[in-house]
Scaffold this motif. Structure first.
Motif, PDB file in Angstrom:
ATOM      1  N   VAL A 171    -103.039  30.021 -48.231  1.00  0.00           N
ATOM      2  CA  VAL A 171    -103.716  28.930 -48.939  1.00  0.00           C
ATOM      3  C   VAL A 171    -105.187  29.300 -49.066  1.00  0.00           C
ATOM      4  N   SER A 172    -105.721  29.204 -50.269  1.00  0.00           N
ATOM      5  CA  SER A 172    -107.150  29.417 -50.488  1.00  0.00           C
ATOM      6  C   SER A 172    -107.825  28.055 -50.527  1.00  0.00           C
ATOM      7  N   TRP A 173    -108.519  27.710 -49.460  1.00  0.00           N
ATOM      8  CA  TRP A 173    -109.113  26.385 -49.379  1.00  0.00           C
ATOM      9  C   TRP A 173    -110.246  26.218 -50.384  1.00  0.00           C
ATOM     10  N   ARG A 174    -110.936  27.273 -50.703  1.00  0.00           N
ATOM     11  CA  ARG A 174    -112.006  27.186 -51.700  1.00  0.00           C
ATOM     12  C   ARG A 174    -111.438  26.787 -53.059  1.00  0.00           C
ATOM     13  N   HIS A 175    -110.342  27.439 -53.448  1.00  0.00           N
ATOM     14  CA  HIS A 175    -109.711  27.121 -54.727  1.00  0.00           C
ATOM     15  C   HIS A 175    -109.055  25.740 -54.688  1.00  0.00           C
ATOM     16  N   PHE A 176    -108.581  25.370 -53.515  1.00  0.00           N
ATOM     17  CA  PHE A 176    -107.977  24.052 -53.347  1.00  0.00           C
ATOM     18  C   PHE A 176    -108.974  22.951 -53.716  1.00  0.00           C
ATOM     19  N   TRP A 177    -110.217  23.070 -53.241  1.00  0.00           N
ATOM     20  CA  TRP A 177    -111.211  22.039 -53.519  1.00  0.00           C
ATOM     21  C   TRP A 177    -111.710  22.111 -54.952  1.00  0.00           C
ATOM     22  N   VAL A 178    -111.949  23.347 -55.439  1.00  0.00           N
ATOM     23  CA  VAL A 178    -112.494  23.501 -56.792  1.00  0.00           C
ATOM     24  C   VAL A 178    -111.512  22.995 -57.842  1.00  0.00           C
ATOM     25  N   PHE A 179    -110.223  23.243 -57.645  1.00  0.00           N
ATOM     26  CA  PHE A 179    -109.194  22.778 -58.580  1.00  0.00           C
ATOM     27  C   PHE A 179    -108.742  21.358 -58.235  1.00  0.00           C
ATOM     28  N   GLY A 180    -108.656  21.072 -56.929  1.00  0.00           N
ATOM     29  CA  GLY A 180    -108.051  19.824 -56.495  1.00  0.00           C
ATOM     30  C   GLY A 180    -108.864  18.577 -56.747  1.00  0.00           C
ATOM     31  N   ILE A 181    -110.174  18.623 -56.523  1.00  0.00           N
ATOM     32  CA  ILE A 181    -111.002  17.427 -56.720  1.00  0.00           C
ATOM     33  C   ILE A 181    -111.014  16.995 -58.185  1.00  0.00           C
ATOM     34  N   PRO A 182    -111.271  17.909 -59.134  1.00  0.00           N
ATOM     35  CA  PRO A 182    -111.158  17.502 -60.547  1.00  0.00           C
ATOM     36  C   PRO A 182    -109.735  17.063 -60.891  1.00  0.00           C
ATOM     37  N   GLY A 183    -108.740  17.691 -60.224  1.00  0.00           N
ATOM     38  CA  GLY A 183    -107.355  17.301 -60.457  1.00  0.00           C
ATOM     39  C   GLY A 183    -107.083  15.873 -60.033  1.00  0.00           C
ATOM     40  N   MET A 184    -107.661  15.460 -58.898  1.00  0.00           N
ATOM     41  CA  MET A 184    -107.505  14.078 -58.436  1.00  0.00           C
ATOM     42  C   MET A 184    -108.113  13.098 -59.439  1.00  0.00           C
ATOM     43  N   VAL A 185    -109.320  13.427 -59.897  1.00  0.00           N
ATOM     44  CA  VAL A 185    -109.994  12.557 -60.865  1.00  0.00           C
ATOM     45  C   VAL A 185    -109.170  12.466 -62.152  1.00  0.00           C
ATOM     46  N   LYS A 213    -103.558  15.167 -55.649  1.00  0.00           N
ATOM     47  CA  LYS A 213    -103.697  14.539 -56.963  1.00  0.00           C
ATOM     48  C   LYS A 213    -102.527  13.600 -57.270  1.00  0.00           C
ATOM     49  N   SER A 214    -101.356  13.900 -56.752  1.00  0.00           N
ATOM     50  CA  SER A 214    -100.215  13.006 -56.969  1.00  0.00           C
ATOM     51  C   SER A 214    -100.410  11.685 -56.235  1.00  0.00           C
ATOM     52  N   VAL A 215    -100.964  11.765 -55.023  1.00  0.00           N
ATOM     53  CA  VAL A 215    -101.258  10.542 -54.268  1.00  0.00           C
ATOM     54  C   VAL A 215    -102.294   9.700 -55.012  1.00  0.00           C
ATOM     55  N   ALA A 216    -103.322  10.351 -55.566  1.00  0.00           N
ATOM     56  CA  ALA A 216    -104.356   9.625 -56.320  1.00  0.00           C
ATOM     57  C   ALA A 216    -103.745   8.915 -57.521  1.00  0.00           C
ATOM     58  N   GLY A 217    -102.876   9.602 -58.251  1.00  0.00           N
ATOM     59  CA  GLY A 217    -102.235   8.995 -59.410  1.00  0.00           C
ATOM     60  C   GLY A 217    -101.331   7.840 -59.028  1.00  0.00           C
ATOM     61  N   PHE A 218    -100.572   8.017 -57.926  1.00  0.00           N
ATOM     62  CA  PHE A 218     -99.665   6.946 -57.503  1.00  0.00           C
ATOM     63  C   PHE A 218    -100.431   5.687 -57.127  1.00  0.00           C
ATOM     64  N   PHE A 219    -101.555   5.847 -56.434  1.00  0.00           N
ATOM     65  CA  PHE A 219    -102.329   4.675 -56.024  1.00  0.00           C
ATOM     66  C   PHE A 219    -102.803   3.862 -57.231  1.00  0.00           C
ATOM     67  N   LYS A 220    -103.159   4.562 -58.310  1.00  0.00           N
ATOM     68  CA  LYS A 220    -103.579   3.834 -59.512  1.00  0.00           C
ATOM     69  C   LYS A 220    -102.411   3.070 -60.114  1.00  0.00           C
ATOM     70  N   TYR A 221    -101.254   3.744 -60.252  1.00  0.00           N
ATOM     71  CA  TYR A 221    -100.066   3.057 -60.762  1.00  0.00           C
ATOM     72  C   TYR A 221     -99.712   1.866 -59.869  1.00  0.00           C
ATOM     73  N   TYR A 222     -99.763   2.081 -58.562  1.00  0.00           N
ATOM     74  CA  TYR A 222     -99.371   1.037 -57.624  1.00  0.00           C
ATOM     75  C   TYR A 222    -100.283  -0.186 -57.753  1.00  0.00           C
ATOM     76  N   ALA A 223    -101.575   0.058 -57.860  1.00  0.00           N
ATOM     77  CA  ALA A 223    -102.522  -1.056 -57.962  1.00  0.00           C
ATOM     78  C   ALA A 223    -102.261  -1.891 -59.208  1.00  0.00           C
ATOM     79  N   VAL A 224    -102.064  -1.218 -60.330  1.00  0.00           N
ATOM     80  CA  VAL A 224    -101.868  -1.932 -61.601  1.00  0.00           C
ATOM     81  C   VAL A 224    -100.499  -2.605 -61.643  1.00  0.00           C
ATOM     82  N   MET A 225     -99.445  -1.883 -61.256  1.00  0.00           N
ATOM     83  CA  MET A 225     -98.091  -2.408 -61.375  1.00  0.00           C
ATOM     84  C   MET A 225     -97.820  -3.504 -60.356  1.00  0.00           C
ATOM     85  N   SER A 226     -98.391  -3.385 -59.155  1.00  0.00           N
ATOM     86  CA  SER A 226     -98.212  -4.434 -58.143  1.00  0.00           C
ATOM     87  C   SER A 226     -98.855  -5.738 -58.591  1.00  0.00           C
ATOM     88  N   SER A 227     -99.995  -5.631 -59.289  1.00  0.00           N
ATOM     89  CA  SER A 227    -100.652  -6.846 -59.787  1.00  0.00           C
ATOM     90  C   SER A 227     -99.818  -7.529 -60.855  1.00  0.00           C
TER      91      SER A 227
END
Length: 250
Positions: free
Chosen positions: A66-80, A179-193
């Motif tokens: 696992v390349s942690w440097r690439h994880f953050w550089v790709f992952g943070i924008p991926g979460m957003v 990033k999948s967890v970030a996306g699910f939380f958005k769906y969950y917030a909207v759909m639960s409401s």
């Protein structure tokens, strides 16, 4: 319930055999085997993919693939991007999501049909701008349609960042988790409401079945002709994509 278990095992097997691409089956399994509504299937798929990918990443972390440097550089924008894609998914008719999803299946099939990408012979530095942009764009797409996106992330990490295939796969799995967890939380917030109830039992079964299938797939994959299997799976993805298009417009 039995169909959910079988579908989860198939998803896990494909992930274990090919390293990426299998999670794209999660939405069709939820919709056509479990009879879950399209919107809920897309949202639930993100959490299921995150759970399976988290388990799959453990062996790569232990082997230091696992390349942690690439994880953050790709992952943070991926979460957003995934959060934004999920937000966009809550605003449109689910048929548009399914159409995009079907086209993405065909793209995934094309990438799987081709031989695995090889890193450039000489990589002196990571292209931060391209990797960041790729992470954001892939995040939007995967959040919108509810897939992990490993079939897009792995080639990006190999070609733009020069990672070896094992390290790219290990890094991709962890990127998929956050990033999948970030996306699910958005769906969950909207759909639960809107009083949408998630089927946590099915989600749990799908994660456990996928984990089991992934572990088994990794073991048997060492003795099977992976290239032929991968091309066969690519053909299957094309057929499944066409099927989803037909069902969504019917």
């Amino acid at each position: 319930m039995l169909l959910a278990i079988l579908g989860a095992v198939v998803i896990g097997l494909s992930l274990g055999l090919f390293g990426s691409g299998g999670s794209i089956l999660t939405v069709p399994v939820l919709m056509y085997l479990v009879d879950m509504p399209a919107g809920e299937s897309i949202a639930s798929s993100l959490l299921i993919v995150a759970g399976i990918s988290l388990f799959g990443s453990i062996s790569y972390i232990r082997r230091k693939n696992v390349s942690w440097r690439h994880f953050w550089v790709f992952g943070i924008p991926g979460m957003v991007g995934t959060y934004g894609g999920a937000w966009l998914g809550t605003l449109v008719d689910s048929r548009w999501q399914l159409l995009t999803f079907s086209l993405l299946m065909i793209v995934a099939a094309g990438l799987m049909w081709r031989s695995k990408p090889k890193p450039p012979a000489h990589v002196y530095s990571m292209n931060y701008a391209k990797v960041t942009l790729e992470g954001f764009v892939v995040g939007i797409i995967t959040g919108f349609v509810g897939v992990g996106g490993g079939f897009l992330i792995v080639p990006a990490l190999v070609l733009l960042a020069g990672l070896s295939m094992p390290v790219a796969i290990g890094t991709s799995l962890l990127i998929i988790v956050i990033k999948s967890v970030a996306g699910f939380f958005k769906y969950y917030a909207v759909m639960s409401s809107n009083d949408v109830q998630f089927d946590w039992v099915i989600i749990g079964i799908m994660i456990l079945g996928g984990v089991f299938g992934s572990a088994f797939g990794s073991k048997i994959g060492r003795s099977l002709p992976k290239e032929k299997l991968q091309r066969g799976f690519a053909v299957f993805l094309v057929l499944m994509g066409i099927f989803v298009i037909v069902k969504s417009v019917a």
